[in-house]
Design a protein around this motif. Structure first.
Motif, PDB file in Angstrom:
ATOM      1  N   MET A  76      39.394  39.826  32.271  1.00  0.00           N
ATOM      2  CA  MET A  76      39.363  41.248  32.186  1.00  0.00           C
ATOM      3  C   MET A  76      40.512  41.811  33.003  1.00  0.00           C
ATOM      4  N   LYS A  77      41.106  42.828  32.480  1.00  0.00           N
ATOM      5  CA  LYS A  77      42.272  43.421  33.110  1.00  0.00           C
ATOM      6  C   LYS A  77      41.970  44.865  33.465  1.00  0.00           C
ATOM      7  N   SER A  78      42.353  45.242  34.682  1.00  0.00           N
ATOM      8  CA  SER A  78      42.144  46.597  35.150  1.00  0.00           C
ATOM      9  C   SER A  78      43.461  47.111  35.726  1.00  0.00           C
ATOM     10  N   VAL A  79      43.888  48.290  35.261  1.00  0.00           N
ATOM     11  CA  VAL A  79      45.133  48.903  35.736  1.00  0.00           C
ATOM     12  C   VAL A  79      44.770  50.196  36.461  1.00  0.00           C
ATOM     13  N   ILE A  80      45.203  50.306  37.722  1.00  0.00           N
ATOM     14  CA  ILE A  80      44.891  51.460  38.549  1.00  0.00           C
ATOM     15  C   ILE A  80      46.198  52.087  39.024  1.00  0.00           C
ATOM     16  N   GLN A  81      46.283  53.399  38.932  1.00  0.00           N
ATOM     17  CA  GLN A  81      47.420  54.128  39.491  1.00  0.00           C
ATOM     18  C   GLN A  81      46.986  54.688  40.845  1.00  0.00           C
ATOM     19  N   HIS A  82      47.566  54.172  41.907  1.00  0.00           N
ATOM     20  CA  HIS A  82      47.235  54.610  43.261  1.00  0.00           C
ATOM     21  C   HIS A  82      48.362  55.495  43.776  1.00  0.00           C
ATOM     22  N   GLU A  83      48.002  56.574  44.488  1.00  0.00           N
ATOM     23  CA  GLU A  83      49.021  57.538  44.907  1.00  0.00           C
ATOM     24  C   GLU A  83      50.034  56.969  45.894  1.00  0.00           C
ATOM     25  N   SER A  84      49.623  56.105  46.803  1.00  0.00           N
ATOM     26  CA  SER A  84      50.582  55.579  47.785  1.00  0.00           C
ATOM     27  C   SER A  84      51.063  54.164  47.457  1.00  0.00           C
ATOM     28  N   LEU A  85      50.254  53.369  46.789  1.00  0.00           N
ATOM     29  CA  LEU A  85      50.624  51.981  46.510  1.00  0.00           C
ATOM     30  C   LEU A  85      51.302  51.811  45.153  1.00  0.00           C
ATOM     31  N   GLY A  86      51.103  52.741  44.249  1.00  0.00           N
ATOM     32  CA  GLY A  86      51.683  52.639  42.910  1.00  0.00           C
ATOM     33  C   GLY A  86      50.712  51.992  41.943  1.00  0.00           C
ATOM     34  N   GLU A  87      51.258  51.283  40.953  1.00  0.00           N
ATOM     35  CA  GLU A  87      50.426  50.663  39.923  1.00  0.00           C
ATOM     36  C   GLU A  87      49.879  49.321  40.418  1.00  0.00           C
ATOM     37  N   ILE A  88      48.557  49.184  40.344  1.00  0.00           N
ATOM     38  CA  ILE A  88      47.885  47.944  40.732  1.00  0.00           C
ATOM     39  C   ILE A  88      47.273  47.353  39.474  1.00  0.00           C
ATOM     40  N   ILE A  89      47.619  46.104  39.173  1.00  0.00           N
ATOM     41  CA  ILE A  89      47.050  45.409  38.019  1.00  0.00           C
ATOM     42  C   ILE A  89      46.197  44.271  38.554  1.00  0.00           C
ATOM     43  N   TYR A  90      44.926  44.323  38.204  1.00  0.00           N
ATOM     44  CA  TYR A  90      43.969  43.313  38.650  1.00  0.00           C
ATOM     45  C   TYR A  90      43.416  42.593  37.425  1.00  0.00           C
ATOM     46  N   GLU A  91      43.460  41.272  37.434  1.00  0.00           N
ATOM     47  CA  GLU A  91      42.913  40.472  36.342  1.00  0.00           C
ATOM     48  C   GLU A  91      41.921  39.466  36.909  1.00  0.00           C
ATOM     49  N   GLU A  92      40.800  39.326  36.196  1.00  0.00           N
ATOM     50  CA  GLU A  92      39.780  38.352  36.583  1.00  0.00           C
ATOM     51  C   GLU A  92      39.170  37.759  35.315  1.00  0.00           C
ATOM     52  N   SER A  93      39.056  36.454  35.297  1.00  0.00           N
ATOM     53  CA  SER A  93      38.425  35.784  34.174  1.00  0.00           C
ATOM     54  C   SER A  93      36.912  35.892  34.332  1.00  0.00           C
ATOM     55  N   ALA A  94      36.249  36.366  33.288  1.00  0.00           N
ATOM     56  CA  ALA A  94      34.787  36.499  33.335  1.00  0.00           C
ATOM     57  C   ALA A  94      34.103  35.142  33.349  1.00  0.00           C
ATOM     58  N   TRP A  95      34.767  34.118  32.836  1.00  0.00           N
ATOM     59  CA  TRP A  95      34.143  32.803  32.720  1.00  0.00           C
ATOM     60  C   TRP A  95      34.444  31.909  33.915  1.00  0.00           C
ATOM     61  N   THR A  96      35.681  31.932  34.422  1.00  0.00           N
ATOM     62  CA  THR A  96      36.045  31.042  35.536  1.00  0.00           C
ATOM     63  C   THR A  96      36.081  31.753  36.874  1.00  0.00           C
ATOM     64  N   GLY A  97      36.225  33.081  36.868  1.00  0.00           N
ATOM     65  CA  GLY A  97      36.301  33.824  38.116  1.00  0.00           C
ATOM     66  C   GLY A  97      37.694  33.835  38.731  1.00  0.00           C
ATOM     67  N   ARG A  98      38.673  33.249  38.058  1.00  0.00           N
ATOM     68  CA  ARG A  98      40.046  33.226  38.575  1.00  0.00           C
ATOM     69  C   ARG A  98      40.593  34.652  38.635  1.00  0.00           C
ATOM     70  N   LYS A  99      41.206  34.999  39.792  1.00  0.00           N
ATOM     71  CA  LYS A  99      41.684  36.355  40.022  1.00  0.00           C
ATOM     72  C   LYS A  99      43.180  36.352  40.262  1.00  0.00           C
ATOM     73  N   SER A 100      43.823  37.443  39.832  1.00  0.00           N
ATOM     74  CA  SER A 100      45.229  37.668  40.152  1.00  0.00           C
ATOM     75  C   SER A 100      45.433  39.168  40.310  1.00  0.00           C
ATOM     76  N   ILE A 101      46.398  39.523  41.157  1.00  0.00           N
ATOM     77  CA  ILE A 101      46.657  40.936  41.420  1.00  0.00           C
ATOM     78  C   ILE A 101      48.157  41.131  41.587  1.00  0.00           C
ATOM     79  N   SER A 102      48.634  42.251  41.076  1.00  0.00           N
ATOM     80  CA  SER A 102      50.033  42.604  41.277  1.00  0.00           C
ATOM     81  C   SER A 102      50.114  44.085  41.631  1.00  0.00           C
TER      82      SER A 102
END
Length: 160
Positions: free
Chosen positions: A1-27
Motif C-alpha cells: 500500500m502506498k501513501s503520499v502525504i504533503q507536509h508543510e515543512s518536510l515536503g512530500e512524504i511517500i510511505y509504502e508498506e506491503s500488506a502481506w509481508t509488512g516490508r516498509k519503505s519511506i522517502s
C-alpha cells in the motif's frame, strides 16, 4: 500500500508498506531513506525517522521532534463489517441444520478462506471514502466468501 502525504515543512512524504509481508519503505522529497532497523530509517543528513504502527493500525512517523500521520487507523465499524465473512462461515459451517440446506466448508479450511476475505475486505474498505460503499463492499465480499466456501464444500462432497 502506498501513501503520499504533503507536509508543510518536510515536503512530500511517500510511505509504502506491503500488506502481506509488512516490508516498509519511506522517502522524503524524492530521497529514499536508508533502513537502519525494522522500523527505523535514516535521512542523508543523519536524522533518524522512527515508524510506529502499521497499515492496519495506523502509521505515524516520528521525525526529530515532529510526528506525522502516514496512514489513518481503521474505524471500529470497518473492523466489524470486515469480520462478517469470518463470523458467517464459523456459524454456518458448524451448524448441521444450515449445512444440510447449503453445505459450506467450515473448520480450519473455512476459517482460513474467510480470514483471507477479511484481509481483502479491509484492504478494499481503505480505498473507499463513501460510507455507502463501505457498507456495500463487505456484503459483496461476504457473498464471494460464502460462494468460495460453498464451491469447495461441493468439491469435497464430490470426492467422497
Amino acid at each position: 500500500m502506498k501513501s503520499v502525504i504533503q507536509h508543510e515543512s518536510l515536503g512530500e512524504i511517500i510511505y509504502e508498506e506491503s500488506a502481506w509481508t509488512g516490508r516498509k519503505s519511506i522517502s522524503i522529497n524524492g530521497q529514499q531513506l536508508n533502513k537502519i532497523k525494522r522500523n527505523e530509517f535514516q535521512t542523508s543528513e543523519g536524522e533518524t525517522v522512527t515508524l510506529k504502527g502499521n497499515y492496519f493500525l495506523g502509521t505515524t512517523a516520528v521525525i526529530g521532534t515532529e510526528s506525522v500521520t502516514l496512514t489513518q487507523a481503521y474505524k471500529w465499524y470497518e473492523y466489524v463489517l470486515s469480520a462478517i465473512p469470518f463470523i458467517l462461515v464459523i456459524i454456518w459451517g458448524n451448524s448441521v441444520a444450515l449445512c444440510s440446506i447449503v453445505p459450506i466448508v467450515g473448520g480450519a479450511i473455512g476459517g482460513g478462506i474467510s480470514a483471507l476475505f477479511v484481509v481483502a475486505n479491509l484492504l478494499l474498505i481503505r480505498k473507499v471514502k463513501n460510507i455507502g460503499l463501505k457498507v456495500l463492499i463487505p456484503l459483496l465480499v461476504t457473498g464471494l466468501c460464502f460462494l468460495a466456501c460453498y464451491l469447495i464444500a461441493l468439491a469435497i462432497l464430490a470426492i467422497l
